[in-house]
Design an enzyme around this catalytic site. Sequence first.
Site, PDB file in Angstrom:
ATOM      1  N   GLY A 242       0.824  -1.204   0.000  1.00 23.27           N
ATOM      2  CA  GLY A 242       0.000   0.000   0.000  1.00 23.27           C
ATOM      3  C   GLY A 242       0.851   1.244   0.000  1.00 23.27           C
ATOM      4  O   GLY A 242       2.015   1.228  -0.423  1.00 23.27           O
ATOM      5  N   SER A 243       0.290   2.322   0.491  1.00 22.33           N
ATOM      6  CA  SER A 243       0.977   3.614   0.461  1.00 22.33           C
ATOM      7  C   SER A 243       2.069   3.674   1.517  1.00 22.33           C
ATOM      8  O   SER A 243       2.036   2.968   2.528  1.00 22.33           O
ATOM      9  CB  SER A 243      -0.024   4.747   0.709  1.00 22.33           C
ATOM     10  OG  SER A 243      -0.491   4.720   2.045  1.00 22.33           O
ATOM     11  N   ILE A 246       0.575   4.743   5.057  1.00 21.63           N
ATOM     12  CA  ILE A 246       0.011   3.683   5.880  1.00 21.63           C
ATOM     13  C   ILE A 246       1.079   2.664   6.245  1.00 21.63           C
ATOM     14  O   ILE A 246       1.070   2.078   7.330  1.00 21.63           O
ATOM     15  CB  ILE A 246      -1.179   3.017   5.158  1.00 21.63           C
ATOM     16  CG1 ILE A 246      -2.280   4.067   4.899  1.00 21.63           C
ATOM     17  CG2 ILE A 246      -1.732   1.860   5.975  1.00 21.63           C
ATOM     18  CD1 ILE A 246      -3.469   3.530   4.140  1.00 21.63           C
ATOM     19  N   GLU A 264       5.729  -3.395   1.011  1.00 24.32           N
ATOM     20  CA  GLU A 264       5.809  -3.056  -0.417  1.00 24.32           C
ATOM     21  C   GLU A 264       5.023  -1.760  -0.601  1.00 24.32           C
ATOM     22  O   GLU A 264       3.802  -1.769  -0.728  1.00 24.32           O
ATOM     23  CB  GLU A 264       5.222  -4.172  -1.277  1.00 24.32           C
ATOM     24  CG  GLU A 264       5.962  -5.499  -1.156  1.00 24.32           C
ATOM     25  CD  GLU A 264       7.328  -5.499  -1.804  1.00 24.32           C
ATOM     26  OE1 GLU A 264       7.684  -4.490  -2.440  1.00 24.32           O
ATOM     27  OE2 GLU A 264       8.045  -6.503  -1.675  1.00 24.32           O
ATOM     28  N   CYS A 298       2.544   0.027  -8.799  1.00 20.93           N
ATOM     29  CA  CYS A 298       3.653   0.566  -8.005  1.00 20.93           C
ATOM     30  C   CYS A 298       4.912   0.663  -8.851  1.00 20.93           C
ATOM     31  O   CYS A 298       5.826   1.430  -8.527  1.00 20.93           O
ATOM     32  CB  CYS A 298       3.894  -0.276  -6.764  1.00 20.93           C
ATOM     33  SG  CYS A 298       4.033  -2.043  -7.102  1.00 20.93           S
TER      34      CYS A 298
END
Length: 511
Positions: A242-243, A246, A264, A298
Amino acid sequence: MNISIEQALETLGVKEMQSGVWIGGKALPFHGAEIESYSPTNGKFIGRVGTADAADYETVMQANTEAFKTWRILPAPQRGEIVRQFGNELRKVKAELGALVSYEMGKSYQEGLGEVQEMIDICDFAVGLSRQLYGLTMHSERPGHRMYEQWHPLGVVGVISAFNFPVAVWSWNTALAWVCGDVCIWKPSSKVPLCAVACQQIIGKVLDANNLPGGISTLVCGNPAGDMMNNDGRIPMISFTGSTRIGRHVGATVASRFGRTILELGGNNAIIVTENADFNMLMPAVVFGAVGTAGQRCTSTRRLIIHESVYDKTLEIIKKAYGQLRIGDPLNENNHLGPLIDTKAVSDYLNAIEKAKTEGGKIAVEGGVLEGVGYESGCYVKPCVIEAQNHFHIVQEETFAPILYVMKYTTLEEAIALHNGVPQGLSSAIFTNNMREAEKFLSVEGSDCGIANVNIGTSGAEIGGAFGGEKETGGGRESGSDAWKAYMRRQTNTINYTTKLPLAQGIKFDI
């Protein structure tokens, strides 16, 4: 596409009202809030999924911990056989699951098929791995002693996945974790819950056919479940995709209880275009990298660093290529790209363009939101190209949208400095036919990313290599190579087969 989305949903057993709490192939009653899934392709309602509350989560975790006791003592090759069967079941429904991925997430049907193929590939990889969980043998300094290391499963592995790869990232983790002897609990993105429900039914079918406990694979939908997992000491490892924002929270939370993480996170991937580049190879890599999945990978190409001698030429070719892009329903295989995931992503896209212009960026290919017939969801945007400087605040950030920033360089050293001059470090590439330039880019003085390519783009990776990045990308590694070690604990063993007890380092302790 030879099937309809209605056929795909029926084949996969995805209903309009669905539980989001599963133990193996069994759906449990849920007591959390309901989340609704709408397709970004047409804005239509797909289904409603019930989420897990604390009690539901506890039921699932108890099933996980009990299943681990059975699963961990099954020989690794037998665990690999279960993963092999899962891969075969995926082959049977590749078209249907690919269609659901495309419809619920918005990526092209070809990319949806590719994502399911990644699941199949990682299953094949994991089957072979199940016979190769090697440890080392070391020479002991003490006579009559044997020393070696072995690897044991961790226990319950938590997987928290993102919307852009609704099924592949889960499979990268679970296929490896399963052959390593771990059981898995999955919290998917609330933007694509139906893809997860479909996958859970597939693996549940395999577990049931082999009379194995459903707790080997469980599913808990809803964001509260993610926090429960992060704080749960029964889960020794969390894999989070995710971001970066977070990811910081997940990393700190899990570390506070001495758990492990695979993170990741964001990417800000660049391609360096040298004066020695092969432009016939370059353009497909740049365009797919920048607009594939509507820029929501990503590994999407976000920056193009171009030698000043070929800058104008490169920009003109990009403009021409962008003029030929077809944007629309991703299930129509004539289209190159579909929508963004939702209208918030559209707002982020528009805000990024405005910020770039405010900082001095020059629009080379105009962006904007598409309207009218076929674009009713409000999630379709035009890929945008902006001439920018690497130090712009917006260029330093990751925007999950088809925005490509282009900039000039004079020397290769300058290009590498620009390339590395962002907080993220996932994927990178250089296009050159000059061996010295290529080797420089791959050297310790070159790319600081986890992935560095020569004459292929930044987007897309094979499962045979470990996937992940450095810096704010999180440092995690998933999929191939020796990434399996993240899902196991190392144990060093020493056996004394003599009648004496010498101490290490020659220490004398006579009693």
